[in-house]
Design a protein around this motif. Structure first.
Motif, PDB file in Angstrom:
ATOM      1  N   ASP A 127       0.823  -1.207   0.000  1.00  0.00           N
ATOM      2  CA  ASP A 127       0.000   0.000   0.000  1.00  0.00           C
ATOM      3  C   ASP A 127       0.857   1.257   0.000  1.00  0.00           C
ATOM      4  N   GLN A 128       1.916   1.242   0.792  1.00  0.00           N
ATOM      5  CA  GLN A 128       2.810   2.399   0.850  1.00  0.00           C
ATOM      6  C   GLN A 128       3.534   2.574  -0.485  1.00  0.00           C
ATOM      7  N   ILE A 129       3.969   1.485  -1.075  1.00  0.00           N
ATOM      8  CA  ILE A 129       4.650   1.554  -2.370  1.00  0.00           C
ATOM      9  C   ILE A 129       3.702   2.104  -3.426  1.00  0.00           C
ATOM     10  N   ASP A 130       2.467   1.581  -3.474  1.00  0.00           N
ATOM     11  CA  ASP A 130       1.476   2.072  -4.437  1.00  0.00           C
ATOM     12  C   ASP A 130       1.212   3.560  -4.248  1.00  0.00           C
ATOM     13  N   ARG A 131       1.077   3.974  -3.000  1.00  0.00           N
ATOM     14  CA  ARG A 131       0.824   5.388  -2.699  1.00  0.00           C
ATOM     15  C   ARG A 131       1.956   6.273  -3.208  1.00  0.00           C
ATOM     16  N   ARG A 132       3.190   5.826  -3.002  1.00  0.00           N
ATOM     17  CA  ARG A 132       4.353   6.592  -3.433  1.00  0.00           C
ATOM     18  C   ARG A 132       4.453   6.622  -4.957  1.00  0.00           C
ATOM     19  N   MET A 133       4.176   5.487  -5.595  1.00  0.00           N
ATOM     20  CA  MET A 133       4.219   5.438  -7.061  1.00  0.00           C
ATOM     21  C   MET A 133       3.158   6.353  -7.667  1.00  0.00           C
ATOM     22  N   MET A 134       1.976   6.345  -7.073  1.00  0.00           N
ATOM     23  CA  MET A 134       0.906   7.212  -7.567  1.00  0.00           C
ATOM     24  C   MET A 134       1.221   8.689  -7.311  1.00  0.00           C
ATOM     25  N   ALA A 135       1.822   8.991  -6.178  1.00  0.00           N
ATOM     26  CA  ALA A 135       2.186  10.381  -5.863  1.00  0.00           C
ATOM     27  C   ALA A 135       3.201  10.902  -6.878  1.00  0.00           C
ATOM     28  N   ILE A 136       4.179  10.077  -7.222  1.00  0.00           N
ATOM     29  CA  ILE A 136       5.178  10.481  -8.216  1.00  0.00           C
ATOM     30  C   ILE A 136       4.511  10.679  -9.568  1.00  0.00           C
ATOM     31  N   THR A 137       3.665   9.738  -9.959  1.00  0.00           N
ATOM     32  CA  THR A 137       2.969   9.853 -11.243  1.00  0.00           C
ATOM     33  C   THR A 137       2.128  11.120 -11.293  1.00  0.00           C
ATOM     34  N   ASP A 138       1.376  11.372 -10.238  1.00  0.00           N
ATOM     35  CA  ASP A 138       0.516  12.564 -10.206  1.00  0.00           C
ATOM     36  C   ASP A 138       1.340  13.846 -10.292  1.00  0.00           C
ATOM     37  N   ARG A 139       2.482  13.876  -9.611  1.00  0.00           N
ATOM     38  CA  ARG A 139       3.338  15.074  -9.643  1.00  0.00           C
ATOM     39  C   ARG A 139       3.908  15.293 -11.040  1.00  0.00           C
ATOM     40  N   VAL A 140       4.409  14.231 -11.650  1.00  0.00           N
ATOM     41  CA  VAL A 140       4.960  14.355 -13.010  1.00  0.00           C
ATOM     42  C   VAL A 140       3.862  14.799 -13.973  1.00  0.00           C
TER      43      VAL A 140
ATOM     44  N   PRO B 282       6.978  12.092 -20.087  1.00  0.00           N
ATOM     45  CA  PRO B 282       6.507  12.077 -18.694  1.00  0.00           C
ATOM     46  C   PRO B 282       6.423  10.658 -18.114  1.00  0.00           C
ATOM     47  N   ARG B 283       6.044   9.687 -18.943  1.00  0.00           N
ATOM     48  CA  ARG B 283       5.986   8.304 -18.479  1.00  0.00           C
ATOM     49  C   ARG B 283       7.378   7.817 -18.076  1.00  0.00           C
ATOM     50  N   GLN B 284       8.360   8.091 -18.923  1.00  0.00           N
ATOM     51  CA  GLN B 284       9.728   7.685 -18.630  1.00  0.00           C
ATOM     52  C   GLN B 284      10.258   8.391 -17.384  1.00  0.00           C
ATOM     53  N   LEU B 285       9.952   9.660 -17.254  1.00  0.00           N
ATOM     54  CA  LEU B 285      10.415  10.419 -16.087  1.00  0.00           C
ATOM     55  C   LEU B 285       9.786   9.881 -14.801  1.00  0.00           C
ATOM     56  N   ALA B 286       8.499   9.549 -14.843  1.00  0.00           N
ATOM     57  CA  ALA B 286       7.832   8.979 -13.665  1.00  0.00           C
ATOM     58  C   ALA B 286       8.504   7.664 -13.280  1.00  0.00           C
ATOM     59  N   TRP B 287       8.758   6.814 -14.244  1.00  0.00           N
ATOM     60  CA  TRP B 287       9.414   5.534 -13.966  1.00  0.00           C
ATOM     61  C   TRP B 287      10.824   5.748 -13.414  1.00  0.00           C
ATOM     62  N   TYR B 288      11.532   6.724 -13.965  1.00  0.00           N
ATOM     63  CA  TYR B 288      12.891   7.046 -13.509  1.00  0.00           C
ATOM     64  C   TYR B 288      12.873   7.427 -12.028  1.00  0.00           C
ATOM     65  N   PHE B 289      11.957   8.322 -11.652  1.00  0.00           N
ATOM     66  CA  PHE B 289      11.862   8.742 -10.255  1.00  0.00           C
ATOM     67  C   PHE B 289      11.415   7.584  -9.352  1.00  0.00           C
TER      68      PHE B 289
ATOM     69  N   PRO C 185      11.284  -3.837  -7.780  1.00  0.00           N
ATOM     70  CA  PRO C 185      11.659  -4.449  -9.060  1.00  0.00           C
ATOM     71  C   PRO C 185      11.161  -3.639 -10.261  1.00  0.00           C
ATOM     72  N   TRP C 186      11.896  -3.775 -11.360  1.00  0.00           N
ATOM     73  CA  TRP C 186      11.531  -3.086 -12.606  1.00  0.00           C
ATOM     74  C   TRP C 186      10.098  -3.436 -13.008  1.00  0.00           C
ATOM     75  N   GLY C 187       9.733  -4.701 -12.893  1.00  0.00           N
ATOM     76  CA  GLY C 187       8.392  -5.150 -13.283  1.00  0.00           C
ATOM     77  C   GLY C 187       7.292  -4.527 -12.453  1.00  0.00           C
ATOM     78  N   ARG C 188       7.581  -4.273 -11.197  1.00  0.00           N
ATOM     79  CA  ARG C 188       6.599  -3.624 -10.313  1.00  0.00           C
ATOM     80  C   ARG C 188       6.329  -2.193 -10.789  1.00  0.00           C
ATOM     81  N   ILE C 189       7.387  -1.528 -11.211  1.00  0.00           N
ATOM     82  CA  ILE C 189       7.240  -0.169 -11.744  1.00  0.00           C
ATOM     83  C   ILE C 189       6.433  -0.200 -13.046  1.00  0.00           C
ATOM     84  N   ALA C 190       6.699  -1.225 -13.859  1.00  0.00           N
ATOM     85  CA  ALA C 190       6.003  -1.347 -15.148  1.00  0.00           C
ATOM     86  C   ALA C 190       4.494  -1.498 -14.979  1.00  0.00           C
ATOM     87  N   SER C 191       4.064  -1.977 -13.827  1.00  0.00           N
ATOM     88  CA  SER C 191       2.632  -2.192 -13.605  1.00  0.00           C
ATOM     89  C   SER C 191       1.921  -0.969 -13.040  1.00  0.00           C
TER      90      SER C 191
END
Length: 142
Positions: A11-24, A47-54, A68-74
């Motif tokens: 849940d924390q990982i998802d929240r952080r990934m979504m926060a980064i995506t929303d900011r980008v 923007p997609r690449q930058l979000a994944w980079y962060f 993992p890379w695959g987790r980011i891809a999802s």
């Protein structure tokens, strides 16, 4: 060696990934739905690449291990998209942003400024606490 990510940390990982995506997305004036569209338009790819980079650089498990890379891809699945990129797309994105930063000074400066903003946002998201032992150590050592 296979690394385990404990379910309670998802849940924390998802929240952080979504926060980064929303900011980008806010920087580019786009919605996450547009960014995770299958389009190859540069205005959506960057923007997609930058979000994944962060995400790769700043989202870690509780023990400080990079996700993992695959987790980011999802990430697109968090926004209800059916398509999921594969790990190779995220690796390519990370290499592309890294390469551009090495060649384009203006882009590098822009990314560094945004990276500082991402770090602050993630720290605030976590209530001002650091996320892991490794992050605590890096803050102490400067």
């Amino acid at each position: 060696m296979k690394m385990m990510i404990y379910h309670s940390n998802f849940d924390q990982i998802d929240r952080r990934m979504m926060a980064i995506t929303d900011r980008v997305c806010s920087w580019y004036g786009l919605s996450p739905s547009a960014v995770f569209n299958m389009s190859r338009l540069r205005s959506l790819v960057e923007p997609r690449q930058l979000a994944w980079y962060f995400m790769r650089n700043h989202v870690k498990t509780m023990s400080g291990i990079q996700i993992p890379w695959g987790r980011i891809a999802s990430t697109s699945k968090l926004y209800g998209k059916k398509h999921k990129w594969n790990h190779a797309s995220v690796i390519h994105a990370h290499k592309s942003i890294t390469s551009r930063c090495q060649v384009e000074r203006i882009f590098k400066t822009w990314v560094q400024e945004r990276e500082d903003e991402i770090k602050t946002m993630l720290r605030d998201l976590n209530g001002g606490k650091v996320d892991s032992y490794s992050e605590s150590l890096s803050l102490l050592l400067g």
